[in-house]
Design a protein around this motif. Structure first.
Motif, PDB file in Angstrom:
ATOM      1  N   VAL A 342      95.213  48.557  16.256  1.00 13.36           N
ATOM      2  CA  VAL A 342      95.651  49.527  17.267  1.00 13.36           C
ATOM      3  C   VAL A 342      94.489  50.469  17.594  1.00 13.36           C
ATOM      4  O   VAL A 342      94.210  50.737  18.769  1.00 13.36           O
ATOM      5  CB  VAL A 342      96.878  50.325  16.756  1.00 13.36           C
ATOM      6  N   ASP A 343      93.792  50.928  16.550  1.00 14.19           N
ATOM      7  CA  ASP A 343      92.641  51.823  16.773  1.00 14.19           C
ATOM      8  C   ASP A 343      91.600  51.142  17.644  1.00 14.19           C
ATOM      9  O   ASP A 343      91.034  51.746  18.551  1.00 14.19           O
ATOM     10  CB  ASP A 343      91.999  52.222  15.430  1.00 14.19           C
ATOM     11  N   GLN A 344      91.364  49.867  17.360  1.00 11.22           N
ATOM     12  CA  GLN A 344      90.347  49.145  18.126  1.00 11.22           C
ATOM     13  C   GLN A 344      90.772  49.034  19.596  1.00 11.22           C
ATOM     14  O   GLN A 344      89.968  49.244  20.506  1.00 11.22           O
ATOM     15  CB  GLN A 344      90.136  47.746  17.546  1.00 11.22           C
ATOM     16  N   ALA A 345      92.067  48.736  19.813  1.00  6.30           N
ATOM     17  CA  ALA A 345      92.574  48.633  21.187  1.00  6.30           C
ATOM     18  C   ALA A 345      92.378  49.965  21.904  1.00  6.30           C
ATOM     19  O   ALA A 345      91.941  50.005  23.062  1.00  6.30           O
ATOM     20  CB  ALA A 345      94.054  48.248  21.173  1.00  6.30           C
ATOM     21  N   LEU A 346      92.686  51.063  21.206  1.00  6.78           N
ATOM     22  CA  LEU A 346      92.593  52.384  21.846  1.00  6.78           C
ATOM     23  C   LEU A 346      91.137  52.779  22.085  1.00  6.78           C
ATOM     24  O   LEU A 346      90.822  53.405  23.099  1.00  6.78           O
ATOM     25  CB  LEU A 346      93.299  53.433  20.975  1.00  6.78           C
ATOM     26  N   THR A 347      90.265  52.378  21.171  1.00  8.61           N
ATOM     27  CA  THR A 347      88.843  52.700  21.363  1.00  8.61           C
ATOM     28  C   THR A 347      88.320  52.004  22.612  1.00  8.61           C
ATOM     29  O   THR A 347      87.678  52.631  23.469  1.00  8.61           O
ATOM     30  CB  THR A 347      88.013  52.242  20.130  1.00  8.61           C
ATOM     31  N   VAL A 348      88.627  50.719  22.758  1.00  7.08           N
ATOM     32  CA  VAL A 348      88.121  49.964  23.921  1.00  7.08           C
ATOM     33  C   VAL A 348      88.777  50.500  25.199  1.00  7.08           C
ATOM     34  O   VAL A 348      88.101  50.724  26.207  1.00  7.08           O
ATOM     35  CB  VAL A 348      88.403  48.449  23.755  1.00  7.08           C
ATOM     36  N   ALA A 349      90.116  50.725  25.131  1.00 10.90           N
ATOM     37  CA  ALA A 349      90.805  51.249  26.323  1.00 10.90           C
ATOM     38  C   ALA A 349      90.241  52.618  26.696  1.00 10.90           C
ATOM     39  O   ALA A 349      90.091  52.941  27.867  1.00 10.90           O
ATOM     40  CB  ALA A 349      92.311  51.345  26.063  1.00 10.90           C
ATOM     41  N   GLY A 350      89.883  53.412  25.683  1.00  8.42           N
ATOM     42  CA  GLY A 350      89.336  54.740  25.914  1.00  8.42           C
ATOM     43  C   GLY A 350      88.001  54.677  26.645  1.00  8.42           C
ATOM     44  O   GLY A 350      87.713  55.451  27.551  1.00  8.42           O
ATOM     45  N   GLU A 351      87.154  53.721  26.249  1.00 10.55           N
ATOM     46  CA  GLU A 351      85.842  53.567  26.910  1.00 10.55           C
ATOM     47  C   GLU A 351      86.049  53.261  28.394  1.00 10.55           C
ATOM     48  O   GLU A 351      85.316  53.728  29.253  1.00 10.55           O
ATOM     49  CB  GLU A 351      85.060  52.423  26.269  1.00 10.55           C
ATOM     50  N   LEU A 352      87.073  52.470  28.678  1.00  8.99           N
ATOM     51  CA  LEU A 352      87.331  52.066  30.057  1.00  8.99           C
ATOM     52  C   LEU A 352      88.014  53.168  30.858  1.00  8.99           C
ATOM     53  O   LEU A 352      87.800  53.311  32.064  1.00  8.99           O
ATOM     54  CB  LEU A 352      88.219  50.808  30.081  1.00  8.99           C
ATOM     55  N   ALA A 353      88.854  53.938  30.181  1.00 10.78           N
ATOM     56  CA  ALA A 353      89.619  54.971  30.897  1.00 10.78           C
ATOM     57  C   ALA A 353      88.712  56.129  31.319  1.00 10.78           C
ATOM     58  O   ALA A 353      89.002  56.842  32.267  1.00 10.78           O
ATOM     59  CB  ALA A 353      90.748  55.472  29.993  1.00 10.78           C
ATOM     60  N   ARG A 354      87.609  56.291  30.589  1.00 10.70           N
ATOM     61  CA  ARG A 354      86.707  57.401  30.888  1.00 10.70           C
ATOM     62  C   ARG A 354      86.065  57.303  32.256  1.00 10.70           C
ATOM     63  O   ARG A 354      85.816  56.223  32.758  1.00 10.70           O
ATOM     64  CB  ARG A 354      85.613  57.478  29.820  1.00 10.70           C
TER      65      ARG A 354
END
Ligand SMILES: Cc1ncc(COP(=O)(O)O)c(C=O)c1O
Length: 354
Positions: A342-354
């Motif tokens: 879950v952390d990994q999914a959120l980290t990658v999604a976070g990079e994209l959401a920025r």
């Protein structure tokens, strides 16, 4: 666990390759689905006689649709967001008989259960729902729809492909008339195998849409003039199937049932909670229902101003397996995932959401 199914399938295939039907003889072929019947019975809280094996959820649904063949003056109720397995077979029968197909309309991807219930009337022959909607993760109160359907003389038929193995489903307790589940999603089985649960009151009544030599009560009495169905759900097994896949699916279901579907549901929901909180913190719009009684393990989200296909593709490249459906990205955490995933999914999604 998947290796377990995997090994069982490979071992069966290897035996056929080396020994032909010397070991996999007529008795073995007749009994080949016994384990799957037992495992699926435990999964749905039925008995082995309530279970039939098939190649896919859609095949079993189609056979059931032709068996029930709702007539000209009747209707079949479902939703406009449902996976086609719960509608196309009935729509095909409808082109033949003239029955009406009624689909509850979604509002922003959500089906109002009251609006869905309001479509059911005295002319309803079948209510066919996906326990969990593939596109939104919305889960229905099946006992409520069974009661409503029965009050109008209709049957409740459930496609549990997006819930079986991840969400508890007690078919007799909920009053469901038939449940279908494909094996390759939350059941962690192979392509090529699926199961049908048929409530006992339907065992002797239905004339399956698909029939063949295996449909006979004694399947080795092969004869063109002879078809006597067994008095069990097994009458929906009609021909040779991908037997190895059925053996593998039995292993997967056994593992999940032993682990405990309640435990799996609670675990997956914990992962889903973390995903929901994390996605919201990133500014994503979580579109899957937040009502406790409507939740499954599926979490869907929109990323405003971002292309969902690109987000899904980037996540996949980073090893986070998600699906892109319409304008949403769908996350489906299951028992093999951890909070690190879950952390990994959120980290990658976070990079994209920025
Ligand atoms: C709810 C639902 N039903 C059925 C299927 C497909 O089942 P099958 O391929 O076994 O016909 C899917 C596949 O995504 C699904 O999500």
């Amino acid at each position: 666990m998947v290796r377990n199914a995997d090994h069982a399938i490979a071992a069966w295939q290897q035996d056929i390759a080396e020994n032909g039907s010397n070991r996999f003889d007529e008795t073995a072929e007749e009994k080949v689905f016994d384990d799957l019947h037992r495992a699926a019975a435990a999964l749905f809280n039925g008995t082995p006689d309530d279970i039939a094996a098939g190649s896919s959820a859609t095949e079993l649904m189609s056979s059931l649709a032709w068996a029930l063949m709702p007539g000209a003056e009747t209707n079949v109720v479902s939703t406009d967001i449902v996976f086609p397995t719960a509608v196309y077979p009935w729509a095909r029968v409808a082109r033949h008989t003239g029955c009406q197909i009624r689909l509850a309309k979604t509002h922003g991807g959500y089906v109002d259960p009251d609006e869905l219930a309001a479509l059911i009337d005295d002319r309803t022959a079948v209510v066919c729902l996906s326990h969990v909607e593939f596109r939104s993760g919305q889960r229905y109160d099946l006992a409520r729809f069974a009661q409503k359907a029965h009050a109008h003389g209709a049957l409740l038929i459930v496609d549990s492909t997006q819930s079986a193995g991840a969400v508890p489903l007690d078919a007799p307790a909920e009053g469901i008339d038939a449940v279908i589940a494909g094996g390759y999603k939350w059941l962690c089985g192979p392509f090529g195998a699926a199961v049908l649960y048929l409530a006992p009151h339907l065992h002797k009544r239905l004339d399956p849409g698909l029939v063949g030599f295996r449909s006979n009560a004694d399947m080795w009495t092969i004869g063109a003039e002879h078809l006597v169905f067994p008095d069990t759900a097994r009458r929906f097994e009609f021909s040779t199937l991908a037997y190895g896949c059925g053996i593998g699916l039995a292993r997967s279901i056994e593992y999940l049932v032993e682990t405990g579907i309640d435990r799996i549901f609670a675990y997956n929901r914990g992962l889903a909670d973390a995903l929901i909180n994390g996605l919201e913190a990133l500014g994503a719009q979580v579109t899957s229902s937040r009502r406790t009684e409507e939740r499954s393990a599926i979490v869907t989200a929109r990323f405003p101003g971002r292309d969902p296909a690109a987000i899904a593709a980037r996540l996949k490249t980073a090893g986070v397996m998600v699906a892109h459906r319409g304008d949403i990205v769908r996350f489906s955490p299951h028992l093999y995932n951890t909070m690190n995933d879950v952390d990994q999914a959120l980290t990658v999604a976070g990079e994209l959401a920025r």
